[in-house]
Motif scaffolding. Sequence first.
Motif, mmCIF file in Angstrom:
data_model
loop_
_atom_site.group_PDB
_atom_site.id
_atom_site.type_symbol
_atom_site.label_atom_id
_atom_site.label_comp_id
_atom_site.label_asym_id
_atom_site.label_seq_id
_atom_site.Cartn_x
_atom_site.Cartn_y
_atom_site.Cartn_z
ATOM 1 N N PRO A 41 81.870 38.822 32.962
ATOM 2 C CA PRO A 41 80.882 38.206 33.867
ATOM 3 C C PRO A 41 81.129 38.540 35.332
ATOM 4 N N LEU A 42 82.401 38.661 35.720
ATOM 5 C CA LEU A 42 82.706 38.973 37.116
ATOM 6 C C LEU A 42 82.215 40.363 37.498
ATOM 7 N N LEU A 43 82.433 41.343 36.637
ATOM 8 C CA LEU A 43 81.982 42.700 36.928
ATOM 9 C C LEU A 43 80.462 42.794 36.964
ATOM 10 N N ASN A 44 79.804 42.121 36.051
ATOM 11 C CA ASN A 44 78.343 42.161 36.040
ATOM 12 C C ASN A 44 77.751 41.457 37.256
ATOM 13 N N ASP A 45 78.353 40.343 37.679
ATOM 14 C CA ASP A 45 77.880 39.670 38.893
ATOM 15 C C ASP A 45 78.123 40.531 40.125
ATOM 16 N N LEU A 47 78.205 43.832 40.202
ATOM 17 C CA LEU A 47 77.226 44.914 40.180
ATOM 18 C C LEU A 47 75.845 44.413 40.586
ATOM 19 N N MET A 48 75.489 43.226 40.141
ATOM 20 C CA MET A 48 74.187 42.671 40.500
ATOM 21 C C MET A 48 74.096 42.402 42.002
ATOM 22 N N THR A 49 75.181 41.887 42.582
ATOM 23 C CA THR A 49 75.192 41.627 44.022
ATOM 24 C C THR A 49 75.126 42.928 44.817
ATOM 25 N N ARG A 51 73.812 45.771 43.829
ATOM 26 C CA ARG A 51 72.473 46.345 43.698
ATOM 27 C C ARG A 51 71.461 45.592 44.555
ATOM 28 N N ARG A 52 71.634 44.290 44.659
ATOM 29 C CA ARG A 52 70.689 43.485 45.436
ATOM 30 C C ARG A 52 70.811 43.771 46.927
ATOM 31 N N ASN A 53 72.031 44.056 47.393
ATOM 32 C CA ASN A 53 72.258 44.258 48.824
ATOM 33 C C ASN A 53 72.317 45.727 49.227
ATOM 34 N N LEU A 54 72.085 46.630 48.298
ATOM 35 C CA LEU A 54 72.118 48.054 48.625
ATOM 36 C C LEU A 54 70.740 48.477 49.112
ATOM 37 N N ASN A 55 70.614 48.635 50.412
ATOM 38 C CA ASN A 55 69.331 49.017 51.004
ATOM 39 C C ASN A 55 69.228 50.518 51.228
ATOM 40 N N GLU A 56 70.348 51.181 51.434
ATOM 41 C CA GLU A 56 70.357 52.619 51.650
ATOM 42 C C GLU A 56 71.186 53.282 50.556
ATOM 43 N N SER A 57 71.197 54.601 50.592
ATOM 44 C CA SER A 57 71.979 55.346 49.606
ATOM 45 C C SER A 57 73.453 55.356 49.999
ATOM 46 N N ASP A 58 74.284 55.540 49.003
ATOM 47 C CA ASP A 58 75.726 55.583 49.219
ATOM 48 C C ASP A 58 76.288 56.808 48.512
ATOM 49 N N LEU A 59 77.304 57.412 49.099
ATOM 50 C CA LEU A 59 77.918 58.616 48.548
ATOM 51 C C LEU A 59 79.216 58.234 47.844
ATOM 52 N N ASP A 79 69.294 53.875 41.007
ATOM 53 C CA ASP A 79 70.293 54.357 40.048
ATOM 54 C C ASP A 79 71.064 53.215 39.400
ATOM 55 N N LEU A 80 71.176 52.099 40.099
ATOM 56 C CA LEU A 80 71.912 50.956 39.567
ATOM 57 C C LEU A 80 71.037 50.025 38.749
ATOM 58 N N THR A 81 69.767 50.339 38.638
ATOM 59 C CA THR A 81 68.853 49.515 37.856
ATOM 60 C C THR A 81 68.848 50.021 36.421
#
Length: 203
Positions: A41-45, A47-49, A51-59, A79-81
């Motif tokens: 559950p910690l890893l999934n939360d 990842l969800m956080t 993805r929710r806060n990623l507004n730009e691309s990351d390398l 990509d994270l969806t």
Amino acid sequence: EAVGFRTPGEKTAFEVQVLENGANKVFINKVSYFEEMFLEPLLNDMLMTARRNLNESDLIRVMDDETQAQIFRKITKEDLTATGKLRPMGARHFAQNATIMQNIVQFANSPLAQDPTINSHISGKKMATVIQTLLGLEDYNLVQDNVRLYEMAELQDVQGSLEQAMLEKQTAGMDPNQAAATVQGYQESKAGVKPSSTQGQQP
């Protein structure tokens, strides 16, 4: 099999292995419970956080499993969806690898592995790759195509160079005929041929 420890005593190798497996079951069970109830559950939360806060691309840097090359990829929110969950496989992964490796060793020591009708269909390269993966030795790059043959050829070259240097040192200052006889005798002894005898020959 029983779970827990038993008193030590005189036992066979198989009985000792059964006891070790039973003793490790408590640890494996607790670690698996920790992974499923806490880490997953910690890893999934997380990842969800992200993805929710990623507004730009990351390398990010990714390691290719086949070529061991480092590849840089650009990650976006799309990509994270994905549908699914992250499942940690730490202790369960190592326990499974240990079990598979033990089964491979038992198979290699069994009469089935010596049967030509069976081992002729088993790839040696793939078996070497499997063993390297199960033991976690990918970083050492032990498995290479025909690397043992190249190393043996290199060893023979070095051995030949040392023997040549030794002969040159032994025959230094000798008469040419005597030096040639010494070299010929060394070559015959190395090849397992008896030195030719000159007894009974007319001068």
